[in-house]
Scaffold this active site. Structure first.
Site, PDB file in Angstrom:
ATOM      1  N   HIS A  88       0.805  -1.119  -0.155  1.00 35.44           N
ATOM      2  CA  HIS A  88      -0.076   0.005   0.042  1.00 35.44           C
ATOM      3  C   HIS A  88       0.927   1.284  -0.174  1.00 35.44           C
ATOM      4  O   HIS A  88       1.753   1.273   0.623  1.00 35.44           O
ATOM      5  CB  HIS A  88      -1.012   0.080   1.133  1.00 35.44           C
ATOM      6  CG  HIS A  88      -2.173   0.966   1.185  1.00 35.44           C
ATOM      7  ND1 HIS A  88      -1.852   2.282   1.413  1.00 35.44           N
ATOM      8  CD2 HIS A  88      -3.387   0.920   0.576  1.00 35.44           C
ATOM      9  CE1 HIS A  88      -2.909   2.999   1.331  1.00 35.44           C
ATOM     10  NE2 HIS A  88      -3.756   2.028   0.839  1.00 35.44           N
ATOM     11  N   ASP A 109      -7.918  -4.132  -0.379  1.00 37.92           N
ATOM     12  CA  ASP A 109      -8.369  -4.546  -1.779  1.00 37.92           C
ATOM     13  C   ASP A 109      -8.491  -6.172  -2.024  1.00 37.92           C
ATOM     14  O   ASP A 109      -9.285  -6.859  -2.838  1.00 37.92           O
ATOM     15  CB  ASP A 109      -7.648  -4.020  -2.923  1.00 37.92           C
ATOM     16  CG  ASP A 109      -7.796  -2.484  -2.907  1.00 37.92           C
ATOM     17  OD1 ASP A 109      -9.006  -2.043  -2.741  1.00 37.92           O
ATOM     18  OD2 ASP A 109      -6.697  -1.653  -2.727  1.00 37.92           O
TER      19      ASP A 109
END
Length: 428
Positions: free
Chosen positions: A306, A363
């Site tokens: 991320h 995600d």
């Protein structure tokens, strides 16, 4: 008296104010740098630029911290509902029972969309991407609800907030039904926020549909996890568009367009597409893990790492605990879900990934649950939009109340210097 930082440019001393946030973040205020020195700052991608001061969300990526108005995401997911968190984000405090009840009742009364607005769907291609429809219809709300567009009128702002929260799930579900050629299912006022959305998505006029409370609760938690995430691409877009005093509907429509991009809201769809590719290539997970580690390969493991979180994504840790519960509840037997689990296990125990802090992010897990719930992959970003809506609203509202200046970034020009016009018959 505020602290000052002194720098020297071309032999001239320039003093810049030092700003410190409530969590100890420090920033140099360069808003008057050009006026004092002729210089501007350059920060491609705004990765080190504070565009605003905000009291909504705090993210500390190195420590895996995410808080809304001071409340940890872990605590909110454990104890609060999505609409309770929405109220917190928008109005700054957790609601009392009477405030929450009134808030929910008001939203329930605004879930229908204007019938003429509904007819817009008839003019759109069946294969139109759901995010294109979502952004278009949300922008059209400003033409059907012109009685709530004044950003400076608190009553207008509140009504627009209620209308958006109420109608976005309806717009999203209608978008899905349009894509598969099924009749539109109108909202039901006797259902909760997420149960109503699931009913509009999956019910048919020909038979009754039961919304499983465990599934509704799982979706509610997923929406909370996406509620707000500081100054990301779509949120910054909402603020930038809103800084021109564009109405809330138009600003959120712009945020939806920004979220549509595969590098932002489309990441969980990319995870499922990656899993499908692995499945079609014989389910050889280790092959693709090795490709991800191969510097000569352009293959990337989607759903790992991320930009902000350099340790772990706290949202991923929360959602991971829901995966098994949802899959067991639904009795799902999907080969892609098996691949995902194997991929996760290998990556979490591989030194290559741990050294690079490439842990599964939100995600990676959200796409798995959405697929298990029956959502097609092109609806994943739409679900992200519903979850992110309270954050967009809160950021727009905060900016308007702060009376921020219109956003107008500078640039470093790298084109040609002044040139004389050459007549067309003399150009080589």
């Amino acid at each position: 008296m505020s602290q000052q930082v002194k720098i020297q440019l071309d032999g001239q001393d320039v003093e810049l104010p030092l700003i410190e946030g409530s969590e100890g973040e420090k920033a140099l205020d360069v808003s008057k740098l050009r006026a004092q020195s002729g210089y501007i700052t350059y920060d491609g991608g705004f990765g080190n630029t504070g565009a605003c001061q905000s009291g909504i969300t705090f993210v500390q990526g190195e420590k895996g911290i995410l808080r809304h108005r001071g409340y940890s995401i872990e605590g909110l997911c454990e104890h609060a509902s999505f609409l309770e968190v929405a109220y917190l984000l928008i109005y700054g405090e957790l609601p009392t029972q009477s405030e929450l009840t009134a808030f929910m009742d008001e939203i329930t009364q605004h879930t229908l969309i204007h019938e003429d607005l509904r007819r817009i769907y008839d003019a759109l291609p069946k294969d139109a991407h759901p995010m294109a429809i979502l952004s278009s219809v949300v922008c059209c709300l400003s033409t059907f609800y012109q009685d709530s567009l004044d950003y400076s009128n608190p009553d207008h702002v509140r009504l627009s907030i209620i209308r958006l929260l109420a109608k976005l799930p309806t717009i999203a579900a209608f978008t899905y039904k349009k894509s598969i050629g099924q009749p539109l299912i109108y909202p039901r006022n006797d259902l909760s926020y997420t149960a109503n959305f699931l009913n509009m998505m999956f019910a048919l006029p020909t038979e009754s549909y039961h919304v499983d409370p465990d599934i509704s609760e799982a979706l509610d938690q997923l929406l909370i996890l996406h509620g707000d995430h500081e100054q990301n691409c779509s949120t910054s877009t909402v603020r930038m568009v809103g800084s021109s005093h564009a109405n809330l509907f138009a600003s959120v429509s712009a945020g939806i367009c920004a979220l549509w991009g595969p590098l932002h809201g489309g990441a969980n769809q990319a995870v499922l597409e990656m899993l499908q590719a692995i499945h079609e290539d014989g389910d050889d997970v280790e092959k693709y893990v090795n490709l991800a580690k191969d510097k000569t390969s352009d293959f990337r493991l989607m759903g790992f790492g991320h930009r902000v979180y350099k340790n772990f994504d706290p949202r991923a840790q929360i959602i991971k605990s829901s995966v098994d519960k949802v899959l067991n509840k639904l009795g799902v037997k999907d080969p892609l879900l098996g691949i995902a689990r194997k991929l996760e296990e290998i990556a979490l125990n591989d030194e290559y990934f741990s050294q690079r802090k490439l842990y599964p992010n939100v995600d990676f897990y959200s796409g798995i649950i959405y697929r298990a719930l029956g959502f097609p992959s092109d609806m994943f970003t739409v679900l992200f939009s519903i979850g992110r809506l309270p954050g967009w609203i809160a950021q727009w509202k905060e900016m308007m109340e702060d009376q921020s200046r219109i956003a107008r970034p500078r640039q470093i020009y790298t084109g040609s210097t002044e040139r004389d016009y050459v007549p067309i018959d003399q150009r080589s």
